[in-house]
Design a protein around this motif. Structure first.
Motif, short mmCIF file in Angstrom:
data_model
loop_
_atom_site.label_atom_id
_atom_site.label_comp_id
_atom_site.label_asym_id
_atom_site.label_seq_id
_atom_site.Cartn_x
_atom_site.Cartn_y
_atom_site.Cartn_z
N LYS A 149 -7.78 17.65 52.00
CA LYS A 149 -6.91 18.77 51.66
C LYS A 149 -7.81 19.99 51.48
CE LYS A 149 -2.89 20.59 50.68
NZ LYS A 149 -2.22 21.25 51.81
N MET A 150 -7.76 20.92 52.44
CA MET A 150 -8.79 21.94 52.60
C MET A 150 -8.56 23.17 51.72
SD MET A 150 -11.00 20.59 54.58
CE MET A 150 -11.97 22.03 55.02
N GLU A 151 -8.71 22.96 50.41
CA GLU A 151 -8.51 24.05 49.46
C GLU A 151 -9.63 25.09 49.51
OE1 GLU A 151 -5.68 24.58 47.26
OE2 GLU A 151 -5.13 23.39 49.02
N ALA A 152 -10.73 24.76 50.16
CA ALA A 152 -11.80 25.75 50.36
C ALA A 152 -11.32 26.91 51.22
CB ALA A 152 -13.02 25.08 50.99
N ALA A 167 2.08 15.63 50.58
CA ALA A 167 3.14 14.65 50.80
C ALA A 167 3.94 15.00 52.05
CB ALA A 167 4.05 14.58 49.58
N ARG A 168 4.10 16.29 52.33
CA ARG A 168 4.82 16.71 53.54
C ARG A 168 3.95 16.56 54.78
NH1 ARG A 168 5.98 21.29 50.33
NH2 ARG A 168 4.63 22.57 51.65
N SER A 207 1.16 21.87 43.31
CA SER A 207 1.73 22.18 44.62
C SER A 207 0.91 21.61 45.77
CB SER A 207 1.89 23.69 44.78
OG SER A 207 0.62 24.34 44.80
N LEU A 208 -0.38 21.37 45.56
CA LEU A 208 -1.18 20.84 46.67
C LEU A 208 -0.79 19.40 46.99
CD1 LEU A 208 -3.83 18.81 45.87
CD2 LEU A 208 -4.59 20.93 44.81
N GLY A 266 1.37 16.43 40.06
CA GLY A 266 1.92 16.38 41.40
C GLY A 266 2.23 14.96 41.86
N LEU A 267 1.34 14.04 41.57
CA LEU A 267 1.57 12.64 41.93
C LEU A 267 2.81 12.10 41.24
CD1 LEU A 267 -2.10 11.28 41.77
CD2 LEU A 267 -0.73 11.65 43.84
N GLN A 268 2.98 12.41 39.98
CA GLN A 268 4.13 11.91 39.24
C GLN A 268 5.42 12.55 39.72
OE1 GLN A 268 2.91 12.52 35.15
NE2 GLN A 268 1.70 10.64 35.11
#
Length: 316
Positions: free
Chosen positions: A25-28, A146-147, A140-141, A171-173
């Motif tokens: 997940k490329m948050e950079a 998940a999408r 939100s990430l 987010g997982l929950q």
């Protein structure tokens, strides 16, 4: 529209293995360089709607840059109080975004105390990690992931003050993924989360000795420990050398510069390293590439010399 962007989720065959796929997940790639914009942007928008006319931050790194970016987008002046250890690269980046920068104290805690003293009736303090608004934004990430891809068998992330961990667990929950374990990775010289899990309460670890300065919170937030109690969260430690080497490899492999704080979590995925039992039984692994705006060509060269490996970046 939120201030953050939707970041790509990409498979990394170089970090995967037979029977295990690794998704990055490329948050950079967030505009200020890290995941921080998700929660910080949400908090800044919240306070702007409530009438704040100025934003104050206590961060010498990624959170401060996210506040500066948000303030510019919202048309609000920003003051960022940083400790004396803040790299010149980060100071210049803050000023380039229009923030007023004040240098105070030898640690983040001292800078934070100075920031608190600047709060007036029309100013809002944006905490770098300990705020439910931040956790909501960071969550939100996971909704995006998940999408974009499969349900992970495990999530790997770096932990400093605990804001990212709190957001990811939330987010997982929210996805109903209560069974998905999280590997919370720290470097040995900045292991306040590990200290909290051992003590059963948050504790001050004293001096930060790690090169991964973005993980340098002497005490994690209470929510991080709450996540550890309520969700399958596993504390993992790596050395500075492992974190730096992982950052250097990531440039070679994926052409994206990340700082050692991000390299800490990537080190757990290193093919030559010991495989954590959680990863050994996970067919799909989600790694949060949290980024780091203090990373640059010259810093990479310094890290390479420190780690005793060849620098992957040879020109500026």
């Amino acid at each position: 529209m939120p201030l953050h962007i939707e970041t790509p989720l990409i498979e990394s065959p170089l970090l995967g293995a037979p029977g295990r796929r690794v998704w990055l997940k490329m948050e950079a790639l967030q505009p200020p360089g890290s995941f921080k914009l998700r929660g910080v942007g949400l908090a800044c928008e919240h306070h702007a709607r409530r009438g704040a006319r100025r934003l104050v931050s206590s961060s010498g790194g990624n959170a401060g840059l996210a506040v500066a970016w948000s303030g510019r987008a919202l048309g609000l002046p920003v003051t960022v109080v940083v400790p004396q250890t803040t790299p010149q690269r980060a100071l210049q980046a803050l000023r380039d975004l229009g923030a007023e920068v004040q240098v105070h104290g030898a640690s983040w805690q001292e800078a934070h105390s100075a920031a608190l003293a600047l709060i007036t009736a029309d100013a809002a303090l944006i905490h770098p990690f300990d705020d439910p608004l931040l956790w909501q934004g960071h969550a939100s990430l996971i909704a995006e992931a998940a999408r974009q891809g499969p349900k992970p068998g495990a999530v790997v992330l770096s932990v400093g003050g605990g804001g990212l961990l709190a957001g990811v667990v939330r987010g997982l929950q929210e996805q109903g993924w209560h069974d998905v374990p999280v590997l919370a990775v720290e470097t040995e010289g900045a292991a306040s989360f590990r200290a909290a899990t051992l003590a059963g309460q948050t504790v001050d670890i004293g001096a930060i000795t790690s090169r991964a300065t973005s993980l340098g919170a002497r005490r994690v937030c209470e929510q991080a420990l709450r996540c550890w109690r309520e969700h399958p969260v596993h504390s993992v430690l790596v050395s500075d050398a492992q974190a730096i080497a992982a950052s250097l490899r990531f440039v070679d492999q994926h052409r994206v510069v990340v700082e050692p704080a991000c390299g800490a979590s990537l080190a757990v995925l290193a093919p030559q390293g010991p495989l954590h039992p959680v990863l050994a039984r996970s067919h799909e692994v989600l790694a949060i590439v949290c980024g780091g705006a203090t990373a640059g060509v010259e810093m990479m060269r310094e890290w390479a010399a420190e780690a005793g490996v060849a620098a992957p970046v040879t020109s500026s």
